[in-house]
Design an enzyme around this catalytic site. Structure first.
Site, PDB file in Angstrom:
ATOM      1  N   ASN A   1       5.952  -0.100   7.720  1.00 19.14           N
ATOM      2  CA  ASN A   1       5.458  -0.258   6.759  1.00 19.14           C
ATOM      3  C   ASN A   1       6.705  -0.636   5.716  1.00 19.14           C
ATOM      4  O   ASN A   1       6.598  -2.542   5.613  1.00 19.14           O
ATOM      5  CB  ASN A   1       5.296   1.176   5.964  1.00 19.14           C
ATOM      6  CG  ASN A   1       4.754   0.935   4.329  1.00 19.14           C
ATOM      7  OD1 ASN A   1       5.186  -0.454   3.814  1.00 19.14           O
ATOM      8  ND2 ASN A   1       3.834   1.731   3.956  1.00 19.14           N
ATOM      9  N   ASP A   2       7.799  -0.485   5.895  1.00 22.67           N
ATOM     10  CA  ASP A   2       8.567  -0.972   5.429  1.00 22.67           C
ATOM     11  C   ASP A   2       9.842  -2.104   5.429  1.00 22.67           C
ATOM     12  O   ASP A   2       9.518  -3.251   4.983  1.00 22.67           O
ATOM     13  CB  ASP A   2       9.971  -0.020   4.299  1.00 22.67           C
ATOM     14  CG  ASP A   2       9.485   1.440   4.258  1.00 22.67           C
ATOM     15  OD1 ASP A   2       9.055   1.087   2.953  1.00 22.67           O
ATOM     16  OD2 ASP A   2       9.676   2.301   4.164  1.00 22.67           O
ATOM     17  N   VAL A   3       9.767  -1.867   7.446  1.00 17.86           N
ATOM     18  CA  VAL A   3      10.269  -3.390   7.661  1.00 17.86           C
ATOM     19  C   VAL A   3       9.482  -4.492   8.322  1.00 17.86           C
ATOM     20  O   VAL A   3      10.022  -5.321   8.068  1.00 17.86           O
ATOM     21  CB  VAL A   3      10.473  -2.768   9.296  1.00 17.86           C
ATOM     22  CG1 VAL A   3      11.167  -1.312   9.550  1.00 17.86           C
ATOM     23  CG2 VAL A   3       8.921  -1.768   9.914  1.00 17.86           C
TER      24      VAL A   3
END
Length: 462
Positions: A388-390
């Site tokens: 997600n964040d990456v």
């Protein structure tokens, strides 16, 4: 006999070096681990021999043997039961035991030390080992609890300020003590320092969450290594010194690499600071395009070049073996498949590499973030599984985002992105992913293991 023990310690130290060297290669990593383990067994045996020659009480030898036996059994049982999703928590617990050992060594030695005749250098080393060990002990326990979802982030000014005050006290109090401004016994003073350090370990980790957690794990591991080295200097044990230095140096280097990969300052991580969104910032409503299993399978069947971006969700679903099956099916269709790994994907450094190695994915198929980004436009389809964040473009495009500045895998530059998610829940950093609203991105909802199994089944029929 003393010369024999010293030569044995040298051999054990060299085995650590060879083991570390071998661990730099995935093909030789298991061999390297075995070599290092054999060196550690040799060091323990030599320590028992040294204890016998120094006429250590028989009761102490029995206690040492029982401690090793209990630790071996417990470690084996824990490592056998742990799942890949729980590996970061297990690493944190093991790290806590190392820190706790260093702290106890400091307390025991302080009780036996003659303060009037002890060398100042030894007292300083003892204090340094005790403080670093205590911080690693409680910090690692809190990290394990946070990774398990049992403790929430405490991102308050009070916690951060208290941590800074304790850090100053741990540096200032020993200076005041040695100059005679604190009129208590050395043993009592060490207990005071141990208490302060343990509280600091808790306050140090509490404010840190989200994408900083891999940095915390690596840093705490380094702190434990440093504590071991300090204890080694006190006892004059060369293996403890060498092993502690290796672990401490490797942990620091890895911590710096993690900070670079996340665009985070190590000083900010140490201080427990974090970036907030600007006041009044409102997340824009996204238009989500959902995709079905059959559409996903069809898209993959026509692709000539596919990238798979694994994340923590892949570990949660235990879908790494199905992911490897999907790769094999696509390669039979003359499709080139790469795995693009972000340095901090998962909950600890190397989490995704270990996960894919468990599924026998050839290491040559794994690409680092920079290499993947250079060739991103060439991929017909990018399959994001649990990350997600990456892959959040906000890290590059939105200065108001808490993840702004963090290097990401630029999946949005590929021809098509398919994100496998259980729901529209946010990632570990707790921010909206701007990727999901882009025109070339579609969401495949469902459990990753179930979805991958259905995709594999349909690809076999196409």
């Amino acid at each position: 006999m003393h010369a024999f023990i010293e030569i044995g310690y040298l051999i054990a130290t060299l085995s650590f070096l060879v083991g570390l060297k071998f661990m730099s290669s995935p093909k030789k990593a298991m061999t390297g681990n075995l070599i290092a383990a054999m060196g550690m067994v040799l060091a323990v045996v030599l320590t028992f021999i040294a204890a016998l020659t120094d006429t250590v009480p028989f009761t102490n030898l029995i206690i040492m043997f029982l401690a090793i036996a209990v630790g071996t059994v417990m470690g084996k049982r824990l490592s056998d039961k742990v799942e890949m999703t729980g590996m970061p928590q297990l690493v944190s617990l093991f790290n806590a035991t190392g820190g706790g050992c260093a702290m106890l060594l400091g307390l025991v030695e302080a009780n036996q030390m003659d303060i009037t005749t002890a060398v100042l250098g030894n007292k300083i080393l003892l204090i340094a080992g005790l403080i670093t060990g205590a911080v690693a002990l409680t910090g690692s326990i809190i990290a394990e609890r946070k990774l398990a979802g049992k403790v929430k982030d405490r991102r308050t000014k009070t916690v951060i300020f208290s941590a800074r005050i304790l850090l100053v006290l741990m540096v200032l109090l020993p200076v005041l003590y040695f100059f005679g401004f604190i009129p208590i016994g050395f043993s009592a003073f060490m207990y005071v320092l141990a208490t302060l350090a343990m509280v600091y370990g808790v306050l140090f980790v509490l404010p840190i969450g989200g994408a900083d957690m891999p940095v915390v794990i690596s840093l705490l591991n380094s702190i434990t290594g440093i504590a071991t080295a300090f204890a080694g200097f006190v006892y004059g044990n060369k293996v403890m010194i060498a092993g502690g230095i290796f672990v401490g140096a490797a942990g620091i280097l890895l911590t710096l690499l993690m900070c670079k990969a996340m665009n985070r300052s190590l000083l900010k991580v140490l201080a427990g600071t974090f970036k907030k969104s600007k006041n009044g910032a409102v997340e824009e409503e996204q238009e989500i395009k959902e995709i079905s299993i059959s559409e996903t399978a069809l898209s993959l069947s026509f692709a000539q070049k596919v990238a798979i971006v694994p994340g923590y969700g892949l570990a949660v679903a235990q879908a790494q073996h199905l992911c490897a099956q999907l790769q094999q099916l696509l390669e039979k269709r003359n499709c080139e498949v790469d795995y693009i790994i972000h340095p901090v994907a998962g909950r600890m450094p190397g989490h995704m590499n270990v996960l894919l190695a468990e599924a026998n994915v050839d290491y040559s198929r794994l690409k680092e973030m920079d290499e993947g980004n250079e060739n991103m436009a060439q991929y017909d389809t990018v399959l994001v599984i649990g990350a997600n964040d990456v892959v959040n473009p906000a890290a590059e495009n939105n200065p108001d985002s808490p993840v702004y500045g963090m290097p990401i895998i630029r999946t949005h530059e590929s021809k098509q992105v398919i994100v496998m998610k259980r729901s529209m829940g946010k990632g570990y950093a707790g921010v909206q992913n701007d990727l999901f609203g882009l025109d070339n991105c579609s969401i495949l909802f469902g459990d990753a293991k179930v979805s991958l199994q259905e995709i594999v089944n349909q690809l076999k029929l196409i």
